[in-house]
Design a protein around this motif. Structure first.
Motif, PDB file in Angstrom:
ATOM      1  N   ASN A  48      47.491 -51.330  17.339  1.00 60.74           N
ATOM      2  CA  ASN A  48      47.897 -51.178  18.731  1.00 60.74           C
ATOM      3  C   ASN A  48      47.180 -50.954  19.641  1.00 60.74           C
ATOM      4  N   LEU A  49      46.362 -49.953  19.336  1.00 60.26           N
ATOM      5  CA  LEU A  49      45.589 -49.739  20.003  1.00 60.26           C
ATOM      6  C   LEU A  49      45.143 -50.466  20.628  1.00 60.26           C
ATOM      7  N   ILE A  50      43.657 -50.912  19.652  1.00 59.82           N
ATOM      8  CA  ILE A  50      43.227 -51.832  19.581  1.00 59.82           C
ATOM      9  C   ILE A  50      43.426 -53.584  20.534  1.00 59.82           C
ATOM     10  N   THR A  51      44.745 -54.009  20.050  1.00 60.42           N
ATOM     11  CA  THR A  51      45.763 -55.348  20.933  1.00 60.42           C
ATOM     12  C   THR A  51      45.403 -54.679  22.186  1.00 60.42           C
ATOM     13  N   ASN A  52      46.344 -53.551  22.148  1.00 61.16           N
ATOM     14  CA  ASN A  52      46.603 -53.296  23.841  1.00 61.16           C
ATOM     15  C   ASN A  52      45.903 -53.182  24.893  1.00 61.16           C
ATOM     16  N   ALA A  53      43.831 -52.557  24.201  1.00 55.41           N
ATOM     17  CA  ALA A  53      43.335 -52.409  25.201  1.00 55.41           C
ATOM     18  C   ALA A  53      42.315 -53.755  25.268  1.00 55.41           C
ATOM     19  N   GLU A  54      42.643 -54.600  24.521  1.00 58.87           N
ATOM     20  CA  GLU A  54      42.477 -55.864  24.380  1.00 58.87           C
ATOM     21  C   GLU A  54      42.706 -57.101  25.511  1.00 58.87           C
ATOM     22  N   GLN A  55      44.530 -56.517  25.276  1.00 56.47           N
ATOM     23  CA  GLN A  55      44.940 -57.012  27.163  1.00 56.47           C
ATOM     24  C   GLN A  55      44.448 -56.335  28.005  1.00 56.47           C
ATOM     25  N   ALA A  56      44.786 -55.170  28.168  1.00 54.95           N
ATOM     26  CA  ALA A  56      45.046 -54.146  29.321  1.00 54.95           C
ATOM     27  C   ALA A  56      43.392 -55.275  30.558  1.00 54.95           C
ATOM     28  N   ILE A  57      42.629 -55.320  28.836  1.00 48.73           N
ATOM     29  CA  ILE A  57      40.884 -55.920  29.725  1.00 48.73           C
ATOM     30  C   ILE A  57      41.175 -57.231  30.161  1.00 48.73           C
ATOM     31  N   ARG A  58      41.916 -57.995  29.771  1.00 50.06           N
ATOM     32  CA  ARG A  58      41.488 -58.982  29.210  1.00 50.06           C
ATOM     33  C   ARG A  58      42.902 -59.266  31.046  1.00 50.06           C
ATOM     34  N   GLU A  59      43.701 -58.634  31.248  1.00 54.61           N
ATOM     35  CA  GLU A  59      44.293 -58.733  33.172  1.00 54.61           C
ATOM     36  C   GLU A  59      43.117 -58.808  34.386  1.00 54.61           C
ATOM     37  N   VAL A  60      42.130 -58.120  34.051  1.00 56.38           N
ATOM     38  CA  VAL A  60      41.269 -57.659  34.722  1.00 56.38           C
ATOM     39  C   VAL A  60      39.848 -58.704  34.815  1.00 56.38           C
ATOM     40  N   ARG A  61      39.285 -59.379  34.174  1.00 53.89           N
ATOM     41  CA  ARG A  61      38.086 -60.076  33.525  1.00 53.89           C
ATOM     42  C   ARG A  61      38.467 -61.179  32.728  1.00 53.89           C
ATOM     43  N   ASP A  62      37.142 -61.939  32.631  1.00 55.06           N
ATOM     44  CA  ASP A  62      37.226 -63.112  31.098  1.00 55.06           C
ATOM     45  C   ASP A  62      36.324 -62.171  29.532  1.00 55.06           C
ATOM     46  N   HIS A  63      35.992 -61.081  29.784  1.00 51.46           N
ATOM     47  CA  HIS A  63      35.541 -60.151  29.185  1.00 51.46           C
ATOM     48  C   HIS A  63      35.191 -58.298  29.330  1.00 51.46           C
ATOM     49  N   GLY A  64      34.780 -58.211  28.409  1.00 54.36           N
ATOM     50  CA  GLY A  64      34.662 -56.316  27.990  1.00 54.36           C
ATOM     51  C   GLY A  64      34.412 -55.893  27.277  1.00 54.36           C
ATOM     52  N   THR A  65      34.397 -54.442  27.143  1.00 50.97           N
ATOM     53  CA  THR A  65      33.882 -53.584  25.890  1.00 50.97           C
ATOM     54  C   THR A  65      35.235 -53.156  25.064  1.00 50.97           C
ATOM     55  N   LEU A  66      35.272 -52.577  24.262  1.00 46.58           N
ATOM     56  CA  LEU A  66      35.797 -51.643  23.686  1.00 46.58           C
ATOM     57  C   LEU A  66      35.076 -51.078  22.852  1.00 46.58           C
ATOM     58  N   ARG A  67      35.229 -49.755  23.268  1.00 46.06           N
ATOM     59  CA  ARG A  67      34.152 -48.842  22.915  1.00 46.06           C
ATOM     60  C   ARG A  67      35.051 -47.942  21.605  1.00 46.06           C
ATOM     61  N   VAL A  68      34.250 -47.698  20.582  1.00 49.48           N
ATOM     62  CA  VAL A  68      35.294 -47.010  19.164  1.00 49.48           C
ATOM     63  C   VAL A  68      34.596 -46.113  19.008  1.00 49.48           C
ATOM     64  N   ARG A  69      35.254 -44.453  19.055  1.00 49.41           N
ATOM     65  CA  ARG A  69      34.386 -42.880  18.634  1.00 49.41           C
ATOM     66  C   ARG A  69      34.774 -42.948  17.335  1.00 49.41           C
ATOM     67  N   VAL A  70      34.572 -41.685  16.305  1.00 49.11           N
ATOM     68  CA  VAL A  70      35.195 -41.443  15.982  1.00 49.11           C
ATOM     69  C   VAL A  70      34.148 -40.197  15.850  1.00 49.11           C
ATOM     70  N   GLU A  71      34.708 -38.922  15.782  1.00 47.77           N
ATOM     71  CA  GLU A  71      33.837 -37.304  15.801  1.00 47.77           C
ATOM     72  C   GLU A  71      34.915 -36.160  14.494  1.00 47.77           C
ATOM     73  N   ALA A  72      34.794 -35.412  14.564  1.00 48.00           N
ATOM     74  CA  ALA A  72      34.664 -34.316  13.459  1.00 48.00           C
ATOM     75  C   ALA A  72      35.046 -33.219  14.801  1.00 48.00           C
ATOM     76  N   GLU A  73      35.813 -32.724  14.954  1.00 45.60           N
ATOM     77  CA  GLU A  73      36.271 -31.882  16.525  1.00 45.60           C
ATOM     78  C   GLU A  73      37.491 -30.976  15.714  1.00 45.60           C
ATOM     79  N   GLY A  74      36.554 -29.927  15.336  1.00 44.80           N
ATOM     80  CA  GLY A  74      37.030 -28.434  14.942  1.00 44.80           C
ATOM     81  C   GLY A  74      38.047 -28.529  13.563  1.00 44.80           C
ATOM     82  N   ASP A  75      38.592 -28.292  13.691  1.00 44.42           N
ATOM     83  CA  ASP A  75      39.208 -29.212  12.327  1.00 44.42           C
ATOM     84  C   ASP A  75      40.440 -30.528  12.189  1.00 44.42           C
ATOM     85  N   ARG A  76      39.351 -31.373  12.703  1.00 45.43           N
ATOM     86  CA  ARG A  76      40.017 -32.499  13.681  1.00 45.43           C
ATOM     87  C   ARG A  76      39.019 -33.510  13.192  1.00 45.43           C
ATOM     88  N   VAL A  77      40.097 -34.484  13.017  1.00 41.54           N
ATOM     89  CA  VAL A  77      39.152 -36.153  13.184  1.00 41.54           C
ATOM     90  C   VAL A  77      39.212 -36.436  14.921  1.00 41.54           C
TER      91      VAL A  77
END
Length: 169
Positions: A48-77
């Motif tokens: 859902n988050l990937i699709t929303n990002a894709e649709q948001a980018i397409r609203e304003v231009r014909d290409h874009g970038t989705l950056r995804v990061r996974v990090e340890a943050e204390g006792d959470r991911v």
């Protein structure tokens, strides 16, 4: 691990991302510990988050970038989805996760996607929030507990990538 699930989700959506000119910048971090949860439900959130990002980018231009990061943050991911779309207007931020709230044109969205994402993430003992950083675009962050069991009501178990559906290239 969450990174494995993101990789699977990106593979599922790879054709659409490529067709829509979306470049994915995803660098899995092997040092991040496992989170406990239902693989299919979490993949639904990520898709859902990937699709929303894709649709948001397409609203304003014909290409874009989705950056995804996974990090340890204390006792959470922490899982961060950052797009270079139009961003989120400040007055909309508080309503984003409300059921039936949508910024999409009629017939394009039900306004249930993000509220379902929030329900799933909370069921896993996690949090989800959105931000519009000063450099533009939008960032959605999913924060999941490391190794903590969610409610006994949900039969979540450690994510076992061996049982995920096989995705052929």
């Amino acid at each position: 691990s969450p990174a494995d699930l993101i990789q699977r989700t990106l593979q599922l959506h790879e054709y659409s991302l490529r067709q829509n000119g979306i470049t994915v910048d995803f660098a899995p971090n092997p040092a991040v510990p496992r989170a406990i949860g239902d693989a299919n439900q979490l993949m639904q959130v990520f898709l859902n988050l990937i699709t929303n990002a894709e649709q948001a980018i397409r609203e304003v231009r014909d290409h874009g970038t989705l950056r995804v990061r996974v990090e340890a943050e204390g006792d959470r991911v922490g899982i961060h989805f950052q797009d270079d779309g139009p961003g989120i207007r400040p007055e909309i931020l508080p309503k984003l996760f409300d059921p039936f709230f949508t910024t999409k044109r009629p017939g394009r969205g039900t306004g249930l996607g993000l509220s379902i994402c929030m329900a799933i993430v909370r069921e896993h003992g996690g949090e989800i929030h959105a931000d519009s950083p000063p450099e533009g675009g939008a960032v959605f962050t999913v924060s999941l507990p490391i190794g903590a069991q969610p409610d006994a009501a949900s039969a979540a178990s450690p994510i076992d990538t061996q049982t995920l559906p096989r995705i052929e290239p």
